[in-house]
Scaffold this motif. Sequence first.
Motif, PDB file in Angstrom:
ATOM      1  N   GLY A 160      39.423  45.664  50.037  1.00 14.31           N
ATOM      2  CA  GLY A 160      39.036  46.740  49.402  1.00 14.31           C
ATOM      3  C   GLY A 160      38.503  46.643  48.033  1.00 14.31           C
ATOM      4  O   GLY A 160      37.934  45.592  47.471  1.00 14.31           O
ATOM      5  N   ARG A 161      38.242  47.957  47.275  1.00 13.02           N
ATOM      6  CA  ARG A 161      37.659  47.958  46.051  1.00 13.02           C
ATOM      7  C   ARG A 161      38.409  46.977  44.890  1.00 13.02           C
ATOM      8  O   ARG A 161      37.517  46.516  44.339  1.00 13.02           O
ATOM      9  N   SER A 162      39.466  46.833  45.066  1.00 16.73           N
ATOM     10  CA  SER A 162      40.166  45.877  44.253  1.00 16.73           C
ATOM     11  C   SER A 162      39.783  44.349  44.352  1.00 16.73           C
ATOM     12  O   SER A 162      39.682  43.568  43.471  1.00 16.73           O
ATOM     13  N   ALA A 163      39.860  44.237  45.567  1.00 16.33           N
ATOM     14  CA  ALA A 163      39.351  42.742  46.063  1.00 16.33           C
ATOM     15  C   ALA A 163      37.954  42.666  45.689  1.00 16.33           C
ATOM     16  O   ALA A 163      37.382  41.386  45.274  1.00 16.33           O
ATOM     17  N   LEU A 164      36.942  43.268  45.767  1.00 18.30           N
ATOM     18  CA  LEU A 164      35.610  43.418  45.556  1.00 18.30           C
ATOM     19  C   LEU A 164      35.388  43.290  44.024  1.00 18.30           C
ATOM     20  O   LEU A 164      34.746  42.313  43.453  1.00 18.30           O
ATOM     21  N   GLU A 165      35.962  43.892  43.233  1.00 17.33           N
ATOM     22  CA  GLU A 165      36.180  43.541  41.630  1.00 17.33           C
ATOM     23  C   GLU A 165      36.512  42.041  41.249  1.00 17.33           C
ATOM     24  O   GLU A 165      35.946  41.526  40.573  1.00 17.33           O
ATOM     25  N   ALA A 166      37.668  41.778  41.971  1.00 17.92           N
ATOM     26  CA  ALA A 166      37.776  40.168  41.937  1.00 17.92           C
ATOM     27  C   ALA A 166      36.669  39.448  42.336  1.00 17.92           C
ATOM     28  O   ALA A 166      36.498  38.106  41.690  1.00 17.92           O
ATOM     29  N   GLU A 167      36.149  39.665  43.606  1.00 19.43           N
ATOM     30  CA  GLU A 167      35.079  38.914  44.036  1.00 19.43           C
ATOM     31  C   GLU A 167      34.030  38.805  42.964  1.00 19.43           C
ATOM     32  O   GLU A 167      33.480  37.464  43.063  1.00 19.43           O
ATOM     33  N   VAL A 168      33.684  39.601  42.378  1.00 22.09           N
ATOM     34  CA  VAL A 168      32.443  39.419  41.378  1.00 22.09           C
ATOM     35  C   VAL A 168      33.019  39.161  39.839  1.00 22.09           C
ATOM     36  O   VAL A 168      32.075  39.526  38.898  1.00 22.09           O
ATOM     37  N   SER A 169      34.134  38.872  39.540  1.00 26.10           N
ATOM     38  CA  SER A 169      34.556  38.358  38.369  1.00 26.10           C
ATOM     39  C   SER A 169      35.374  37.366  38.377  1.00 26.10           C
ATOM     40  O   SER A 169      36.715  37.381  38.634  1.00 26.10           O
ATOM     41  N   LYS A 170      35.176  35.922  37.946  1.00 23.49           N
ATOM     42  CA  LYS A 170      35.928  34.907  37.747  1.00 23.49           C
ATOM     43  C   LYS A 170      36.804  35.272  36.705  1.00 23.49           C
ATOM     44  O   LYS A 170      37.914  34.499  36.689  1.00 23.49           O
ATOM     45  N   VAL A 171      36.457  36.066  35.551  1.00 29.36           N
ATOM     46  CA  VAL A 171      37.446  36.139  34.737  1.00 29.36           C
ATOM     47  C   VAL A 171      38.506  36.914  35.250  1.00 29.36           C
ATOM     48  O   VAL A 171      39.753  36.648  34.820  1.00 29.36           O
ATOM     49  N   VAL A 172      38.353  37.756  36.020  1.00 29.70           N
ATOM     50  CA  VAL A 172      39.413  38.739  36.903  1.00 29.70           C
ATOM     51  C   VAL A 172      40.217  37.598  37.462  1.00 29.70           C
ATOM     52  O   VAL A 172      41.840  37.716  37.590  1.00 29.70           O
ATOM     53  N   GLN A 173      39.798  36.834  38.354  1.00 26.67           N
ATOM     54  CA  GLN A 173      40.557  35.601  39.078  1.00 26.67           C
ATOM     55  C   GLN A 173      41.405  34.678  38.127  1.00 26.67           C
ATOM     56  O   GLN A 173      42.379  34.679  38.422  1.00 26.67           O
ATOM     57  N   LEU A 174      40.698  34.282  37.073  1.00 30.01           N
ATOM     58  CA  LEU A 174      41.482  33.271  36.229  1.00 30.01           C
ATOM     59  C   LEU A 174      42.652  33.931  35.559  1.00 30.01           C
ATOM     60  O   LEU A 174      43.662  33.554  35.371  1.00 30.01           O
ATOM     61  N   ALA A 175      42.242  35.243  35.023  1.00 27.62           N
ATOM     62  CA  ALA A 175      43.528  36.014  34.474  1.00 27.62           C
ATOM     63  C   ALA A 175      44.566  36.168  35.248  1.00 27.62           C
ATOM     64  O   ALA A 175      45.798  36.004  34.817  1.00 27.62           O
ATOM     65  N   THR A 176      44.085  36.627  36.553  1.00 26.60           N
ATOM     66  CA  THR A 176      45.243  36.701  37.243  1.00 26.60           C
ATOM     67  C   THR A 176      46.189  35.773  37.719  1.00 26.60           C
ATOM     68  O   THR A 176      47.385  35.597  37.738  1.00 26.60           O
ATOM     69  N   LEU A 177      45.210  34.536  37.889  1.00 27.14           N
ATOM     70  CA  LEU A 177      46.006  33.254  38.407  1.00 27.14           C
ATOM     71  C   LEU A 177      46.801  32.614  37.197  1.00 27.14           C
ATOM     72  O   LEU A 177      48.089  32.546  37.442  1.00 27.14           O
ATOM     73  N   ARG A 178      46.536  32.955  35.918  1.00 26.75           N
ATOM     74  CA  ARG A 178      47.219  32.355  34.880  1.00 26.75           C
ATOM     75  C   ARG A 178      48.442  33.437  34.598  1.00 26.75           C
ATOM     76  O   ARG A 178      49.718  32.853  34.223  1.00 26.75           O
ATOM     77  N   ARG A 179      48.278  34.679  34.859  1.00 23.79           N
ATOM     78  CA  ARG A 179      49.435  35.545  34.700  1.00 23.79           C
ATOM     79  C   ARG A 179      50.464  35.166  35.664  1.00 23.79           C
ATOM     80  O   ARG A 179      51.691  35.375  35.232  1.00 23.79           O
ATOM     81  N   HIS A 180      50.421  34.589  36.817  1.00 24.96           N
ATOM     82  CA  HIS A 180      51.268  34.348  37.917  1.00 24.96           C
ATOM     83  C   HIS A 180      51.664  32.755  37.534  1.00 24.96           C
ATOM     84  O   HIS A 180      52.188  32.169  38.555  1.00 24.96           O
ATOM     85  N   GLY A 181      51.584  32.134  36.506  1.00 23.43           N
ATOM     86  CA  GLY A 181      52.003  30.817  36.318  1.00 23.43           C
ATOM     87  C   GLY A 181      51.130  29.902  36.736  1.00 23.43           C
ATOM     88  O   GLY A 181      51.732  28.695  36.744  1.00 23.43           O
TER      89      GLY A 181
END
Length: 353
Positions: free
Chosen positions: A95-116
């Motif tokens: 849904g919406r939160s997945a869409l926001e991740a799809e259109v932002s590599k910044v969101v993806q990279l920040a979340t990956l880093r947050r989880h180690g």
Amino acid sequence: MSASPSDAQPVVHAIHENPDWFGPSADAFRERGIPYREWLLTDGGAVDLDEPPPPGVYWSRFSASSHTRGHALAKEHTRAVLAWAAAAGRRVVNGRSALEAEVSKVVQLATLRRHGLEVPRTTAVVGTADLLAAARGLVARTGGPFLTKHNQGGKGLGVARFDDVGAFAAALAAGDVPTPVDGVTLLQEYVPPADGTITRVELVAGELVYAIRADTVHGGFQLCPADACALDPLTGAPLLPPGAQLAPVPGQSLFSLDAEFGTRPGEDALLAGYRAVLAELGVEIAGVEHLRAADGRVLTYDVNTNTNYNAEVEAVAPRSGPGAIADHLGALLRAEVARSAVGHAGVAPPAGR
């Protein structure tokens, strides 16, 4: 199956804007007898917020590269439909939160880093005025070549390698650095895979479907596994993707099954990290890409929420990717039908998810 969104039958609403990528999913739905509707959100339209959304399960396959196919409004249209469906208590997948991740590599990279999870060292630059200074800063930290990428990417959009800041300055002066659709450019350390391949891990509802290896020597930076990505739409000839060192050979596949993924040291922890990241982002269906560097680092750099599947890999894989998606969505649809029946019988159904 084609139908009007006003139909009363609960179905899987497959929301997307690129029919060329949908064939394997359509086949999987038909083979299982799962009712579905392709709901194409391409060039705009109306969403009547005073009406309830059609019943069923909403599955978003929105692609970050939609604007490259002339569908510049697909992102906003998809956001509206997903918000409408979720607010009405419909079951929404990616849904919406997945869409926001799809259109932002910044969101993806920040979340990956947050989880180690390790990611390539990256600077996000908004606008163009600070690009050169940011490139100097990145090279000072990494000491090596770097890539440009578009924050809203897909299909290798905006990916180019620069061996030094001078080459980047010349490209900027010549107007050869394309402006991203959202105005955000990533500058990222270039880390070649030790064995010339990257790995894409396919997950559905938290379960590993399989992993594939992609040949970066012939595939470069554009490693879309869908068959439609491999050929020039005008000539039918194999494309030379950006960053490829050798041209693809007719009949050669860039993709192969990694049948042992998940059994080697460290891969269980990697999978656990991916599951945690996807859970935080609200992503149920994804392909997550990583590479193993010569220095031993495992760097994860991309989360695809509209994941596609390669026919040759599917032919030898222990289970089907589109089949796993159809099974998941079919089970959710049956649950929604049962929930609706309970509600009509006079028992309050559980709250919408």
